[in-house]
Design a protein around this motif. Structure first.
Motif, PDB file in Angstrom:
ATOM      1  N   LEU A 199     -17.794 -26.159  34.014  1.00  0.00           N
ATOM      2  CA  LEU A 199     -18.192 -27.481  34.488  1.00  0.00           C
ATOM      3  C   LEU A 199     -18.713 -27.247  36.023  1.00  0.00           C
ATOM      4  CD1 LEU A 199     -17.002 -30.486  31.425  1.00  0.00           C
ATOM      5  CD2 LEU A 199     -19.369 -29.256  32.392  1.00  0.00           C
ATOM      6  N   HIS A 200     -17.270 -26.650  36.918  1.00  0.00           N
ATOM      7  CA  HIS A 200     -17.049 -26.640  37.909  1.00  0.00           C
ATOM      8  C   HIS A 200     -17.975 -25.225  38.960  1.00  0.00           C
ATOM      9  CE1 HIS A 200     -14.584 -29.425  39.121  1.00  0.00           C
ATOM     10  NE2 HIS A 200     -13.904 -29.342  38.234  1.00  0.00           N
ATOM     11  N   GLU A 201     -17.681 -24.620  37.695  1.00  0.00           N
ATOM     12  CA  GLU A 201     -18.559 -22.960  38.530  1.00  0.00           C
ATOM     13  C   GLU A 201     -19.173 -21.962  36.948  1.00  0.00           C
ATOM     14  OE1 GLU A 201     -20.213 -20.190  40.243  1.00  0.00           O
ATOM     15  OE2 GLU A 201     -18.830 -21.315  41.373  1.00  0.00           O
ATOM     16  N   ARG A 202     -19.890 -21.806  36.776  1.00  0.00           N
ATOM     17  CA  ARG A 202     -21.108 -21.355  36.416  1.00  0.00           C
ATOM     18  C   ARG A 202     -20.809 -19.909  35.580  1.00  0.00           C
ATOM     19  NH1 ARG A 202     -25.687 -18.520  36.176  1.00  0.00           N
ATOM     20  NH2 ARG A 202     -25.912 -18.926  38.394  1.00  0.00           N
ATOM     21  N   LEU A 203     -19.884 -18.938  37.140  1.00  0.00           N
ATOM     22  CA  LEU A 203     -19.566 -17.785  37.239  1.00  0.00           C
ATOM     23  C   LEU A 203     -18.624 -17.668  36.661  1.00  0.00           C
ATOM     24  CD1 LEU A 203     -22.220 -16.140  39.830  1.00  0.00           C
ATOM     25  CD2 LEU A 203     -22.970 -16.335  37.062  1.00  0.00           C
ATOM     26  N   HIS A 204     -18.089 -16.215  36.063  1.00  0.00           N
ATOM     27  CA  HIS A 204     -16.692 -15.454  36.282  1.00  0.00           C
ATOM     28  C   HIS A 204     -16.347 -15.174  37.365  1.00  0.00           C
ATOM     29  CE1 HIS A 204     -16.817 -16.088  31.575  1.00  0.00           C
ATOM     30  NE2 HIS A 204     -16.370 -16.872  32.068  1.00  0.00           N
ATOM     31  N   ASN A 205     -16.584 -15.425  38.842  1.00  0.00           N
ATOM     32  CA  ASN A 205     -15.773 -15.088  39.200  1.00  0.00           C
ATOM     33  C   ASN A 205     -14.895 -15.057  40.195  1.00  0.00           C
ATOM     34  OD1 ASN A 205     -16.448 -17.910  40.539  1.00  0.00           O
ATOM     35  ND2 ASN A 205     -18.339 -17.542  41.326  1.00  0.00           N
ATOM     36  N   ALA A 206     -14.393 -15.492  41.579  1.00  0.00           N
ATOM     37  CA  ALA A 206     -13.589 -15.264  42.455  1.00  0.00           C
ATOM     38  C   ALA A 206     -12.776 -16.543  41.900  1.00  0.00           C
ATOM     39  CB  ALA A 206     -13.211 -14.828  43.749  1.00  0.00           C
ATOM     40  N   ARG A 207     -13.999 -17.444  42.638  1.00  0.00           N
ATOM     41  CA  ARG A 207     -13.810 -19.491  42.583  1.00  0.00           C
ATOM     42  C   ARG A 207     -12.719 -19.988  40.867  1.00  0.00           C
ATOM     43  NH1 ARG A 207     -16.750 -23.838  42.020  1.00  0.00           N
ATOM     44  NH2 ARG A 207     -15.960 -25.731  42.852  1.00  0.00           N
ATOM     45  N   PHE A 208     -13.827 -19.326  40.242  1.00  0.00           N
ATOM     46  CA  PHE A 208     -13.517 -19.992  38.806  1.00  0.00           C
ATOM     47  C   PHE A 208     -12.104 -19.285  38.264  1.00  0.00           C
ATOM     48  CE2 PHE A 208     -12.833 -18.713  34.104  1.00  0.00           C
ATOM     49  CZ  PHE A 208     -13.647 -19.991  33.389  1.00  0.00           C
ATOM     50  N   TRP A 209     -11.669 -17.864  38.461  1.00  0.00           N
ATOM     51  CA  TRP A 209     -10.241 -17.849  38.077  1.00  0.00           C
ATOM     52  C   TRP A 209      -9.243 -18.264  38.940  1.00  0.00           C
ATOM     53  CZ3 TRP A 209     -10.828 -16.381  33.584  1.00  0.00           C
ATOM     54  CH2 TRP A 209     -11.668 -15.427  32.780  1.00  0.00           C
ATOM     55  N   GLY A 210      -9.803 -18.650  40.058  1.00  0.00           N
ATOM     56  CA  GLY A 210      -8.721 -19.671  41.483  1.00  0.00           C
ATOM     57  C   GLY A 210      -8.427 -20.537  40.688  1.00  0.00           C
ATOM     58  N   LEU A 211      -9.660 -21.474  39.617  1.00  0.00           N
ATOM     59  CA  LEU A 211      -9.242 -22.681  39.295  1.00  0.00           C
ATOM     60  C   LEU A 211      -8.533 -23.028  38.069  1.00  0.00           C
ATOM     61  CD1 LEU A 211     -13.293 -24.253  39.750  1.00  0.00           C
ATOM     62  CD2 LEU A 211     -11.234 -24.968  41.089  1.00  0.00           C
ATOM     63  N   MET A 212      -8.572 -21.461  36.949  1.00  0.00           N
ATOM     64  CA  MET A 212      -8.005 -21.171  36.098  1.00  0.00           C
ATOM     65  C   MET A 212      -6.739 -21.229  36.447  1.00  0.00           C
ATOM     66  SD  MET A 212      -9.482 -22.011  32.989  1.00  0.00           S
ATOM     67  CE  MET A 212      -8.436 -20.996  32.385  1.00  0.00           C
ATOM     68  N   ASP A 213      -5.956 -20.001  37.666  1.00  0.00           N
ATOM     69  CA  ASP A 213      -4.777 -20.326  37.819  1.00  0.00           C
ATOM     70  C   ASP A 213      -4.280 -22.016  38.500  1.00  0.00           C
ATOM     71  OD1 ASP A 213      -4.562 -18.029  37.802  1.00  0.00           O
ATOM     72  OD2 ASP A 213      -5.319 -17.494  39.745  1.00  0.00           O
ATOM     73  N   GLN A 214      -5.021 -22.340  39.320  1.00  0.00           N
ATOM     74  CA  GLN A 214      -4.766 -23.991  39.383  1.00  0.00           C
ATOM     75  C   GLN A 214      -4.179 -24.928  38.207  1.00  0.00           C
ATOM     76  OE1 GLN A 214      -7.512 -26.225  42.167  1.00  0.00           O
ATOM     77  NE2 GLN A 214      -6.683 -27.716  41.797  1.00  0.00           N
ATOM     78  N   PHE A 215      -5.622 -24.547  37.644  1.00  0.00           N
ATOM     79  CA  PHE A 215      -4.969 -26.058  36.353  1.00  0.00           C
ATOM     80  C   PHE A 215      -4.531 -25.558  35.325  1.00  0.00           C
ATOM     81  CE2 PHE A 215      -9.457 -26.694  37.878  1.00  0.00           C
ATOM     82  CZ  PHE A 215      -9.354 -27.894  38.671  1.00  0.00           C
ATOM     83  N   MET A 216      -4.101 -23.913  35.158  1.00  0.00           N
ATOM     84  CA  MET A 216      -3.369 -23.681  33.860  1.00  0.00           C
ATOM     85  C   MET A 216      -2.709 -22.177  34.311  1.00  0.00           C
ATOM     86  SD  MET A 216      -4.753 -22.657  29.721  1.00  0.00           S
ATOM     87  CE  MET A 216      -3.563 -22.864  28.328  1.00  0.00           C
ATOM     88  N   PRO A 217      -1.749 -21.906  34.758  1.00  0.00           N
ATOM     89  CA  PRO A 217      -1.355 -20.724  35.244  1.00  0.00           C
ATOM     90  C   PRO A 217      -0.951 -19.969  34.175  1.00  0.00           C
ATOM     91  CG  PRO A 217       0.307 -22.981  36.431  1.00  0.00           C
ATOM     92  CD  PRO A 217      -1.052 -23.387  35.308  1.00  0.00           C
ATOM     93  N   ASP A 218      -0.543 -19.904  33.464  1.00  0.00           N
ATOM     94  CA  ASP A 218      -0.194 -19.101  32.360  1.00  0.00           C
ATOM     95  C   ASP A 218      -1.556 -18.996  31.451  1.00  0.00           C
ATOM     96  OD1 ASP A 218      -0.194 -21.745  30.829  1.00  0.00           O
ATOM     97  OD2 ASP A 218       1.298 -20.557  29.942  1.00  0.00           O
ATOM     98  N   TRP A 219      -2.339 -19.039  31.836  1.00  0.00           N
ATOM     99  CA  TRP A 219      -4.282 -18.448  31.446  1.00  0.00           C
ATOM    100  C   TRP A 219      -3.975 -16.826  30.569  1.00  0.00           C
ATOM    101  CZ3 TRP A 219      -7.159 -15.822  32.563  1.00  0.00           C
ATOM    102  CH2 TRP A 219      -7.691 -14.821  34.528  1.00  0.00           C
ATOM    103  N   ARG A 220      -3.231 -16.156  31.266  1.00  0.00           N
ATOM    104  CA  ARG A 220      -3.103 -15.106  30.990  1.00  0.00           C
ATOM    105  C   ARG A 220      -3.143 -14.717  30.152  1.00  0.00           C
ATOM    106  NH1 ARG A 220      -3.377 -15.122  35.865  1.00  0.00           N
ATOM    107  NH2 ARG A 220      -4.835 -14.353  37.697  1.00  0.00           N
ATOM    108  N   THR A 221      -1.723 -15.111  29.443  1.00  0.00           N
ATOM    109  CA  THR A 221      -0.779 -15.216  28.471  1.00  0.00           C
ATOM    110  C   THR A 221      -1.804 -15.214  27.225  1.00  0.00           C
ATOM    111  OG1 THR A 221       0.877 -15.319  28.937  1.00  0.00           O
ATOM    112  CG2 THR A 221       1.151 -15.124  26.930  1.00  0.00           C
TER     113      THR A 221
END
Length: 235
Positions: A199-221
């Motif tokens: 809802l912030h970023e449509r694409l799976h780009n650097a901004r998207f994954w940066g937001l994932m790091d911000q909101f859920m740092p352990d998302w990769r697991t």
């Protein structure tokens, strides 16, 4: 759907009113699909696929390495999963429509009429799974929407063959795959956050994954855990 053969690699080709070429490798069989702008030449598509051949092979290898799901008959003695926990299924006498309950740790009881067909037993279990996931949605939204700073107008559940979740950005509607209720809770959290971030970023780009790091740092697991799962939609 039109097919192309590029260096012995079959490609499904769909032309759309889009700006750039898009490449997807689908589980479980590793089929490859290219979405191309309406006027893109076949030569350009060939070059695009060739430049990404290593990426395609990497993902096809990952899908091939996944453990194949067991064929389930929904009979006593089978292992079924709820929130990542293995449960031993017991099929017991019960109503024609079926009723599922957990009366003992480690067991899942399916109470249904004797002689009921496999499809009826599967339907009863899936109805229970759907109800369990549905009752968790309000708490998931209440927990993660403030963290992500985005709010969905609606949450829904559906069976999906290739995705754990999807988001209609314009309508701000999010769907979750019913199969998520069988995975550990962290995996469900990951998909919820992932779709909210769209809802912030449509694409799976650097901004998207940066937001994932911000909101859920352990998302990769959690993502790695889901990648190891061979999606097998419920019937």
């Amino acid at each position: 759907m039109p097919q192309l053969l590029i260096d012995d690699l079959p490609i499904e080709l769909v032309r759309k009113n889009i700006r750039s070429l898009r490449l997807t490798v689908y589980a479980p069989d590793g089929r490859v699909r290219v979405a191309a702008p309406l006027r893109t030449t076949e030569a350009a598509i060939h070059a695009f696929v060739a430049s990404r051949r290593a990426w395609i092979q990497k993902h096809q290898a990952q899908f091939a390495a996944r453990e194949q799901p067991a064929v389930l008959d929904f009979v006593s003695g089978e292992t079924h999963y709820y929130q990542g926990q293995p449960l031993l299924l017991r099929v017991l006498p019960g109503p024609a429509a079926g009723r599922v309950q957990r009366t003992e740790p480690g067991f899942l009881d399916l109470c249904i009429a004797a002689g009921s067909p496999r499809e009826q037993r599967e339907k009863a279990l899936n109805t229970w799974y759907r109800a369990r996931l549905k009752e968790q949605l309000p708490a998931l939204a209440a927990r993660w929407e403030p963290v992500v700073g985005a709010q969905a107008t609606a949450w829904a559940i559906k069976q999906m063959r290739t995705r754990w979740g999807t988001c209609n950005i314009r309508a701000r509607r999010i769907w979750l795959n019913l199969e998520l209720i069988k995975q550990p809770a962290a995996c469900l959290d990951y998909v919820v956050v992932h779709e909210l971030v769209h809802l912030h970023e449509r694409l799976h780009n650097a901004r998207f994954w940066g937001l994932m790091d911000q909101f859920m740092p352990d998302w990769r697991t959690a993502r790695q855990a889901l990648r190891a799962v061979h999606l097998q939609p419920c019937g």
